[in-house]
Design a protein around this motif. Structure first.
Motif, PDB file in Angstrom:
ATOM      1  N   ARG A  53       1.811  21.476   9.510  1.00 57.48           N
ATOM      2  CA  ARG A  53       1.535  20.129   8.413  1.00 57.48           C
ATOM      3  C   ARG A  53       2.360  18.936   8.852  1.00 57.48           C
ATOM      4  N   VAL A  54       3.659  19.085   9.520  1.00 56.59           N
ATOM      5  CA  VAL A  54       4.550  18.169   9.682  1.00 56.59           C
ATOM      6  C   VAL A  54       3.769  17.271  10.624  1.00 56.59           C
ATOM      7  N   ALA A  55       3.034  17.793  11.618  1.00 59.62           N
ATOM      8  CA  ALA A  55       2.606  17.150  12.834  1.00 59.62           C
ATOM      9  C   ALA A  55       1.367  16.329  12.209  1.00 59.62           C
ATOM     10  N   LEU A  56       0.500  16.865  11.453  1.00 62.75           N
ATOM     11  CA  LEU A  56      -0.424  16.232  10.786  1.00 62.75           C
ATOM     12  C   LEU A  56      -0.027  15.068   9.701  1.00 62.75           C
ATOM     13  N   ASN A  57       0.992  15.057   9.195  1.00 66.01           N
ATOM     14  CA  ASN A  57       1.607  14.172   8.285  1.00 66.01           C
ATOM     15  C   ASN A  57       2.055  13.266   9.121  1.00 66.01           C
ATOM     16  N   LEU A  63       0.823  -1.268   0.058  1.00 68.69           N
ATOM     17  CA  LEU A  63       0.064  -0.160   0.027  1.00 68.69           C
ATOM     18  C   LEU A  63       0.901   1.400  -0.059  1.00 68.69           C
ATOM     19  N   SER A  64       0.484   2.242  -0.770  1.00 68.48           N
ATOM     20  CA  SER A  64       1.089   3.376  -0.931  1.00 68.48           C
ATOM     21  C   SER A  64       0.120   4.271  -0.258  1.00 68.48           C
ATOM     22  N   LEU A  65       0.987   5.888   0.050  1.00 65.82           N
ATOM     23  CA  LEU A  65       0.164   6.843   0.731  1.00 65.82           C
ATOM     24  C   LEU A  65       0.945   8.010   0.496  1.00 65.82           C
ATOM     25  N   GLY A  66       0.336   9.012  -0.376  1.00 67.55           N
ATOM     26  CA  GLY A  66       0.987  10.307  -0.317  1.00 67.55           C
ATOM     27  C   GLY A  66       0.395  11.088   0.949  1.00 67.55           C
ATOM     28  N   ALA A  67       1.325  11.126   1.703  1.00 70.32           N
ATOM     29  CA  ALA A  67       0.864  11.592   3.076  1.00 70.32           C
ATOM     30  C   ALA A  67       0.651  12.917   3.328  1.00 70.32           C
ATOM     31  N   SER A  68       1.489  13.751   2.501  1.00 63.13           N
ATOM     32  CA  SER A  68       1.310  15.148   2.875  1.00 63.13           C
ATOM     33  C   SER A  68       0.067  15.837   2.284  1.00 63.13           C
ATOM     34  N   ASN A  69      -0.617  15.005   1.406  1.00 68.58           N
ATOM     35  CA  ASN A  69      -1.844  15.535   0.626  1.00 68.58           C
ATOM     36  C   ASN A  69      -2.806  15.768   1.807  1.00 68.58           C
ATOM     37  N   VAL A  70      -2.943  15.108   2.826  1.00 70.79           N
ATOM     38  CA  VAL A  70      -3.995  15.184   3.765  1.00 70.79           C
ATOM     39  C   VAL A  70      -3.949  16.352   4.579  1.00 70.79           C
ATOM     40  N   SER A  71      -2.935  17.163   4.635  1.00 72.30           N
ATOM     41  CA  SER A  71      -2.788  18.286   5.565  1.00 72.30           C
ATOM     42  C   SER A  71      -2.608  19.591   4.573  1.00 72.30           C
ATOM     43  N   MET A  88       0.361   0.211   5.473  1.00 70.61           N
ATOM     44  CA  MET A  88       1.026   0.831   4.434  1.00 70.61           C
ATOM     45  C   MET A  88       2.335   0.272   4.547  1.00 70.61           C
ATOM     46  N   THR A  89       2.898   0.302   3.249  1.00 73.13           N
ATOM     47  CA  THR A  89       4.302  -0.354   3.216  1.00 73.13           C
ATOM     48  C   THR A  89       5.223   0.707   2.262  1.00 73.13           C
ATOM     49  N   ALA A  90       4.463   1.701   1.654  1.00 73.42           N
ATOM     50  CA  ALA A  90       5.305   2.478   0.542  1.00 73.42           C
ATOM     51  C   ALA A  90       4.794   3.875   0.777  1.00 73.42           C
ATOM     52  N   ALA A  91       5.412   4.705   1.634  1.00 66.14           N
ATOM     53  CA  ALA A  91       4.928   5.876   1.958  1.00 66.14           C
ATOM     54  C   ALA A  91       5.570   7.141   0.959  1.00 66.14           C
ATOM     55  N   ILE A  92       4.828   7.984   0.459  1.00 67.27           N
ATOM     56  CA  ILE A  92       5.366   9.030  -0.387  1.00 67.27           C
ATOM     57  C   ILE A  92       5.545  10.292   0.529  1.00 67.27           C
ATOM     58  N   THR A  93       6.880  10.369   1.225  1.00 67.55           N
ATOM     59  CA  THR A  93       6.947  11.301   2.226  1.00 67.55           C
ATOM     60  C   THR A  93       8.442  11.973   2.079  1.00 67.55           C
ATOM     61  N   ASP A  94       8.802  13.125   2.944  1.00 64.80           N
ATOM     62  CA  ASP A  94      10.177  13.540   2.833  1.00 64.80           C
ATOM     63  C   ASP A  94      10.871  12.864   3.891  1.00 64.80           C
ATOM     64  N   PRO A  95      11.772  12.187   3.749  1.00 69.27           N
ATOM     65  CA  PRO A  95      12.513  11.423   4.831  1.00 69.27           C
ATOM     66  C   PRO A  95      13.536  12.337   5.547  1.00 69.27           C
ATOM     67  N   THR A  96      13.743  13.406   4.859  1.00 70.50           N
ATOM     68  CA  THR A  96      14.806  14.370   5.562  1.00 70.50           C
ATOM     69  C   THR A  96      14.040  15.431   6.693  1.00 70.50           C
ATOM     70  N   VAL A  97      12.875  14.988   6.735  1.00 70.77           N
ATOM     71  CA  VAL A  97      11.953  15.915   7.919  1.00 70.77           C
ATOM     72  C   VAL A  97      12.373  14.944   9.269  1.00 70.77           C
ATOM     73  N   PRO A  98      13.012  15.471  10.220  1.00 68.84           N
ATOM     74  CA  PRO A  98      13.333  14.584  11.610  1.00 68.84           C
ATOM     75  C   PRO A  98      12.243  14.096  12.089  1.00 68.84           C
ATOM     76  N   GLU A  99      11.168  14.657  12.096  1.00 69.93           N
ATOM     77  CA  GLU A  99       9.813  14.315  12.806  1.00 69.93           C
ATOM     78  C   GLU A  99       9.423  12.965  12.085  1.00 69.93           C
ATOM     79  N   LEU A 100       9.376  13.165  10.850  1.00 73.40           N
ATOM     80  CA  LEU A 100       8.793  12.014  10.026  1.00 73.40           C
ATOM     81  C   LEU A 100       9.638  10.745  10.010  1.00 73.40           C
TER      82      LEU A 100
END
Length: 218
Positions: free
Chosen positions: A159-163, A145-153, A175-187
């Motif tokens: 937005r980082v907290a919501l994502n 499963l993929s998910l474009g996580a940032s779309n929701v916020s 979910m096994t395949a997130a579309i997200t920014d791995p350089t954001v420390p919180e994520l």
């Protein structure tokens, strides 16, 4: 897509260049089947195609390419009628995509279903519908499963907290395949924590390594 460009030639050249510079698998994202085939034909690794939908014209254009070049493919749960409003209707589209992929010889593990993350600022139930859709797809079909996580916020503050919260809820639903920014420390921290708690990080070795690296950097 680049207006006015020769997209098949552009994507072919890009595929060659990137394959020489990095070992990570490549994802080819184009609405132009000729461009997808141009890239797939020269790429020696296992590619990911982004994407097909449940629309007949897309299934007929994209799935044969994935089968021919042994690529994985993202299946977006929308069809000729548009974006389904309910989890059950999205499951039906996912079921169709997985079956049609199987019909042309694509194994189930090479199909990644995207249950469509939409903005909650315009529809308060959008996040819940997507999460419930993921649960149903995982339970019945067992695919990645993929998910474009940032779309929701989109359109909201912090937005980082919501994502991060949405990623955690998505991981809990398979979910096994997130579309997200791995350089954001919180994520990155949240994803590593989920891996530990779900038993995907043996003896928490990746968690400890990341913690030590952060301490050393600090």
């Amino acid at each position: 897509g680049v207006p006015g460009a020769d997209e098949p030639k552009l994507l072919e050249g890009l595929a060659r260049a990137l394959a020489q510079e990095c070992d990570a698998p490549l994802c080819f994202d184009s609405a132009n089947p000729a461009a997808l085939e141009a890239a797939l034909a020269v790429y020696e690794g296992k590619a990911l195609i982004n994407s097909t939908t449940g629309e007949e014209k897309m299934l007929n254009a994209v799935l044969p390419l994935a089968a021919k070049y042994h690529a994985a493919v993202i299946g977006v749960v929308t069809d000729d009628a548009g974006v389904p409003a309910t989890p059950e209707a999205r499951l039906a589209v996912a079921r169709k995509i997985v079956q049609r992929a199987a019909d042309v010889g694509i194994p189930r593990q090479d199909v990644v279903i995207d249950c469509l993350a939409l903005a909650v600022c315009t529809d308060s139930l959008a996040g819940r519908v997507t999460l419930d859709s993921m649960r149903l797809v995982q339970q019945e079909l067992g695919v990645n499963l993929s998910l474009g996580a940032s779309n929701v916020s989109f359109g909201l503050p912090d937005r980082v907290a919501l994502n991060a919260a949405y990623l955690a809820l998505g991981i809990a639903r398979g979910m096994t395949a997130a579309i997200t920014d791995p350089t954001v420390p919180e994520l990155a921290t949240m994803i590593r924590a989920c891996d530990v708690l779900l038993g995907r990080d043996e003896y928490a070795m990746r968690w400890i390594k990341a913690y030590r690296a952060a301490q050393k950097k600090g």
